[in-house]
Write an enzyme that holds these catalytic residues in place. Sequence first.
Site, PDB file in Angstrom:
ATOM      1  N   LYS A  14       0.828  -1.210   0.000  1.00  0.00           N
ATOM      2  CA  LYS A  14       0.000   0.000   0.000  1.00  0.00           C
ATOM      3  C   LYS A  14       0.863   1.261   0.000  1.00  0.00           C
ATOM      4  CE  LYS A  14      -2.174  -1.191   3.869  1.00  0.00           C
ATOM      5  NZ  LYS A  14      -1.735  -2.548   4.217  1.00  0.00           N
ATOM      6  N   ARG A  89      -9.727  -0.061   8.471  1.00  0.00           N
ATOM      7  CA  ARG A  89      -9.267  -1.426   8.732  1.00  0.00           C
ATOM      8  C   ARG A  89     -10.350  -2.254   9.423  1.00  0.00           C
ATOM      9  NH1 ARG A  89      -3.498  -0.133   8.667  1.00  0.00           N
ATOM     10  NH2 ARG A  89      -2.273  -2.043   8.686  1.00  0.00           N
ATOM     11  N   ARG A 128      11.434  -7.335   5.105  1.00  0.00           N
ATOM     12  CA  ARG A 128      11.375  -5.920   5.467  1.00  0.00           C
ATOM     13  C   ARG A 128      11.899  -5.717   6.885  1.00  0.00           C
ATOM     14  NH1 ARG A 128       5.657  -2.762   5.171  1.00  0.00           N
ATOM     15  NH2 ARG A 128       5.396  -3.442   7.326  1.00  0.00           N
ATOM     16  N   ARG A 134      11.211  -1.856  12.265  1.00  0.00           N
ATOM     17  CA  ARG A 134       9.869  -1.853  12.848  1.00  0.00           C
ATOM     18  C   ARG A 134       9.704  -3.030  13.801  1.00  0.00           C
ATOM     19  NH1 ARG A 134       5.232  -0.566   8.461  1.00  0.00           N
ATOM     20  NH2 ARG A 134       4.120  -1.862   9.977  1.00  0.00           N
ATOM     21  N   ARG A 145      -0.636 -10.147  12.904  1.00  0.00           N
ATOM     22  CA  ARG A 145      -1.207  -9.090  12.049  1.00  0.00           C
ATOM     23  C   ARG A 145      -1.999  -9.699  10.905  1.00  0.00           C
ATOM     24  NH1 ARG A 145       4.176  -6.356  10.813  1.00  0.00           N
ATOM     25  NH2 ARG A 145       3.052  -5.051   9.324  1.00  0.00           N
TER      26      ARG A 145
END
Length: 189
Positions: A14, A89, A128, A134, A145
Amino acid sequence: MKNLVIFGAPGSGKGTQSDLLVQKYGFDHISTGDVLRAEIKAGTELGNTAKQYIDNGQLIPDALMIDILAATYDALPKTQGVIFDGFPRTIPQADALKAMLAERGTAVHAMLELSVPDEMLMERLINRGKTSGRADDNEETIAKRLSVYHAQTAPLVEWYAQEGIHNPVQGYGSLEDINANLCVVIDAL
Ligand code: ATP
Ligand code: MG
């Protein structure tokens, strides 16, 4: 003015695709994940609250998130339109977005869904995590998630289909091809 929701699971691209659309069309971009990470970095009270949810792979409560979204939206110049990335969401968030835009005389014109298989998402996010710094990009939190996505966020596909504005786009392959497919939808609006 075109208001777009860019939709997809964690790691579906996104943010990457939003950046390309911003460059091409001059849209404003609201990434709720970026907004929350900036609050965390600044050490605000909101950031401290958000961090507890994010590090645990959970969603921030709707009432809080809806207020943050409205404040962020109202602060934008809104010339070419807005890309909503990471919001809504949940179904209550989609209802709230619709109501908020209606109060301001506008609406969401298209929901663009980046569809990517779970195995690919898992691989992308683990990768990532090696460089993103993160705290939520680790295998255990990624799995949470993805399950939160399937339980709470994926039902929005049907919600937007009923609104008549759901547009699925394949979210893997080259960035350019994905972008071109998104542009086909946007240019037809
Ligand atoms: P992508 O990689 O596709 O950009 P992402 O899932 O990695 O997606 P962000 O959109 O950056 O992540 O969001 C990170 C976290 O911030 C979420 O896991 C969630 O805890 C919180 N968050 C972001 N947007 C919302 C929202 N609309 N409602 C509730 N929580 C949110
Ligand atoms: Mg993102």
